[in-house]
Motif scaffolding. Structure first.
Motif, PDB file in Angstrom:
ATOM      1  N   GLY A   1       0.788  -1.222   0.000  1.00 35.33           N
ATOM      2  CA  GLY A   1       0.000   0.000   0.000  1.00 35.33           C
ATOM      3  C   GLY A   1       0.820   1.272   0.000  1.00 35.33           C
ATOM      4  O   GLY A   1       0.316   2.344   0.342  1.00 35.33           O
ATOM      5  N   GLN A   2       2.078   1.190  -0.425  1.00 28.01           N
ATOM      6  CA  GLN A   2       2.980   2.341  -0.348  1.00 28.01           C
ATOM      7  C   GLN A   2       3.239   2.961  -1.722  1.00 28.01           C
ATOM      8  O   GLN A   2       3.328   2.261  -2.724  1.00 28.01           O
ATOM      9  N   ILE A   3       3.366   4.289  -1.715  1.00 33.54           N
ATOM     10  CA  ILE A   3       3.797   5.032  -2.896  1.00 33.54           C
ATOM     11  C   ILE A   3       5.164   5.602  -2.545  1.00 33.54           C
ATOM     12  O   ILE A   3       5.279   6.451  -1.654  1.00 33.54           O
ATOM     13  N   ILE A   4       6.200   5.146  -3.208  1.00 31.86           N
ATOM     14  CA  ILE A   4       7.566   5.519  -2.842  1.00 31.86           C
ATOM     15  C   ILE A   4       8.174   6.392  -3.942  1.00 31.86           C
ATOM     16  O   ILE A   4       8.252   5.983  -5.103  1.00 31.86           O
ATOM     17  N   GLY A   5       8.583   7.580  -3.560  1.00 31.06           N
ATOM     18  CA  GLY A   5       9.168   8.506  -4.526  1.00 31.06           C
ATOM     19  C   GLY A   5      10.602   8.161  -4.876  1.00 31.06           C
ATOM     20  O   GLY A   5      11.407   7.842  -3.998  1.00 31.06           O
ATOM     21  N   VAL A   6      10.892   8.199  -6.151  1.00 31.39           N
ATOM     22  CA  VAL A   6      12.277   8.104  -6.662  1.00 31.39           C
ATOM     23  C   VAL A   6      12.437   9.334  -7.542  1.00 31.39           C
ATOM     24  O   VAL A   6      12.320   9.273  -8.761  1.00 31.39           O
ATOM     25  N   ASP A   7      12.647  10.462  -6.885  1.00 37.95           N
ATOM     26  CA  ASP A   7      12.483  11.741  -7.602  1.00 37.95           C
ATOM     27  C   ASP A   7      13.484  12.809  -7.201  1.00 37.95           C
ATOM     28  O   ASP A   7      13.262  14.000  -7.479  1.00 37.95           O
ATOM     29  N   GLY A   8      14.584  12.420  -6.564  1.00 39.30           N
ATOM     30  CA  GLY A   8      15.568  13.416  -6.187  1.00 39.30           C
ATOM     31  C   GLY A   8      15.040  14.486  -5.250  1.00 39.30           C
ATOM     32  O   GLY A   8      15.606  15.573  -5.156  1.00 39.30           O
ATOM     33  N   GLY A   9      13.928  14.199  -4.569  1.00 44.08           N
ATOM     34  CA  GLY A   9      13.335  15.149  -3.644  1.00 44.08           C
ATOM     35  C   GLY A   9      12.301  16.057  -4.244  1.00 44.08           C
ATOM     36  O   GLY A   9      11.736  16.928  -3.556  1.00 44.08           O
ATOM     37  N   LEU A  10      11.984  15.903  -5.522  1.00 43.32           N
ATOM     38  CA  LEU A  10      11.095  16.815  -6.235  1.00 43.32           C
ATOM     39  C   LEU A  10       9.749  17.003  -5.527  1.00 43.32           C
ATOM     40  O   LEU A  10       9.270  18.136  -5.368  1.00 43.32           O
ATOM     41  N   ALA A  11       9.124  15.916  -5.116  1.00 41.93           N
ATOM     42  CA  ALA A  11       7.752  16.009  -4.598  1.00 41.93           C
ATOM     43  C   ALA A  11       7.664  16.398  -3.129  1.00 41.93           C
ATOM     44  O   ALA A  11       6.582  16.742  -2.660  1.00 41.93           O
ATOM     45  N   THR A  12       8.793  16.378  -2.416  1.00 39.13           N
ATOM     46  CA  THR A  12       8.708  16.587  -0.965  1.00 39.13           C
ATOM     47  C   THR A  12       9.622  17.658  -0.409  1.00 39.13           C
ATOM     48  O   THR A  12       9.446  18.069   0.741  1.00 39.13           O
ATOM     49  N   LEU A  13      10.596  18.123  -1.185  1.00 38.52           N
ATOM     50  CA  LEU A  13      11.577  19.054  -0.650  1.00 38.52           C
ATOM     51  C   LEU A  13      11.528  20.397  -1.364  1.00 38.52           C
ATOM     52  O   LEU A  13      11.268  20.465  -2.563  1.00 38.52           O
ATOM     53  N   LYS A  14      11.790  21.451  -0.602  1.00 43.82           N
ATOM     54  CA  LYS A  14      11.938  22.783  -1.179  1.00 43.82           C
ATOM     55  C   LYS A  14      13.247  23.351  -0.641  1.00 43.82           C
ATOM     56  O   LYS A  14      13.410  23.495   0.563  1.00 43.82           O
ATOM     57  N   THR A  15      14.172  23.625  -1.536  1.00 43.26           N
ATOM     58  CA  THR A  15      15.505  24.025  -1.091  1.00 43.26           C
ATOM     59  C   THR A  15      15.783  25.519  -1.290  1.00 43.26           C
ATOM     60  O   THR A  15      16.861  25.990  -0.946  1.00 43.26           O
ATOM     61  N   SER A  16      14.835  26.241  -1.850  1.00 42.04           N
ATOM     62  CA  SER A  16      15.071  27.690  -2.014  1.00 42.04           C
ATOM     63  C   SER A  16      13.743  28.422  -2.015  1.00 42.04           C
ATOM     64  O   SER A  16      12.681  27.813  -2.005  1.00 42.04           O
TER      65      SER A  16
END
Length: 242
Positions: A227-242
């Motif tokens: 039941g898991q959705i696992i991101g393989v996205d370099g942080g695109l969907a969850t991180l904001k760096t600026s």
């Protein structure tokens, strides 16, 4: 030896998954609609293949039953079929939307139905593909975000429905992966740099990034994950760096 069916095996991600599974001793049935490409790739890996339209439930189930007949059992189904369309909703035709839904959601649904047919006695793993676009708002991604968002709902519901049969259902949600499907984006220097800047880790994904997770998800050592959705996205969907 474990048995896996890879649907969409001639695409960039599907081929990477098939190669990695083959290297780990899996017996494989590769499935695609293009017999010429499929036959050549299956010959390269020395594995079995089955030509099918993955949008058609009966053809996917026939492929799964063929694998069961060939090998005596099936342990995993990985569906890598998908598409990409980058248009705002008002420029997306009904035909384009229907095609996007068919190639993404319908093929995922077909894989779930086939899994029930061949995994229901001994359990196993189903791996589907979502997208970072379903998890974070990206301009001009309405059609693909809608289709992939539906897959995320499918994963959670199907994981609950089939848990009693020990069928695990998970999905991988990539960012931009360098495949032939996305070549129009990453092959142009300006768009490639803009895309890299959207991924906090500063690079685009490779098919092997998804393949390693797919192989991990089908491994029975990880049989308590569903039941898991696992991101393989370099942080695109969850991180904001600026």
């Amino acid at each position: 030896m474990p048995v896996a069916i890879v649907i969409g095996a001639t695409g960039g991600i599907g081929a990477a998954i098939a190669r990695l599974l083959a290297s780990r001793g899996y017996r494989l049935l590769l499935v695609s609609h293009s017999e010429e490409k499929l036959q050549a790739f299956a010959g390269e890996l020395d594995v079995q293949y089955f030509t099918a339209d993955a949008t058609q439930f009966d053809e996917v189930e026939a492929a799964a039953k063929h694998a069961q007949d060939l090998f005596g059992h099936v342990d995993s189904i990985v569906n890598c079929v998908g598409s990409l369309i980058l248009k705002p909703a008002h420029l997306t035709s009904q035909k384009e939307l229907n095609s996007t839904i068919s190639l993404n959601l319908n093929t995922a649904f077909a894989a779930i139905r086939a899994a029930n047919a061949v995994l229901r006695d001994s359990g196993g793993s189903v791996v589907l593909f979502s997208s970072a676009a379903a998890r974070v708002g990206l301009a001009n991604h309405e059609a693909i975000a809608a289709a992939k968002g539906a897959i995320e709902g499918l994963v959670k519901s199907a994981a609950a429905t089939y848990a009693g049969k020990k069928i695990r259902v998970n999905a991988i949600a990539p960012g931009l992966i360098e495949t032939p499907l996305t070549e129009a984006i990453w092959s142009r220097p300006r768009s490639a740099e803009a895309s890299k800047a959207m991924h906090p880790l500063g690079r685009l994904g490779k098919p092997e990034d998804c393949a390693s997770l797919a192989c991990w998800l089908v491994d029975p050592q990880n049989s308590w994950i569903t039941g898991q959705i696992i991101g393989v996205d370099g942080g695109l969907a969850t991180l904001k760096t600026s």
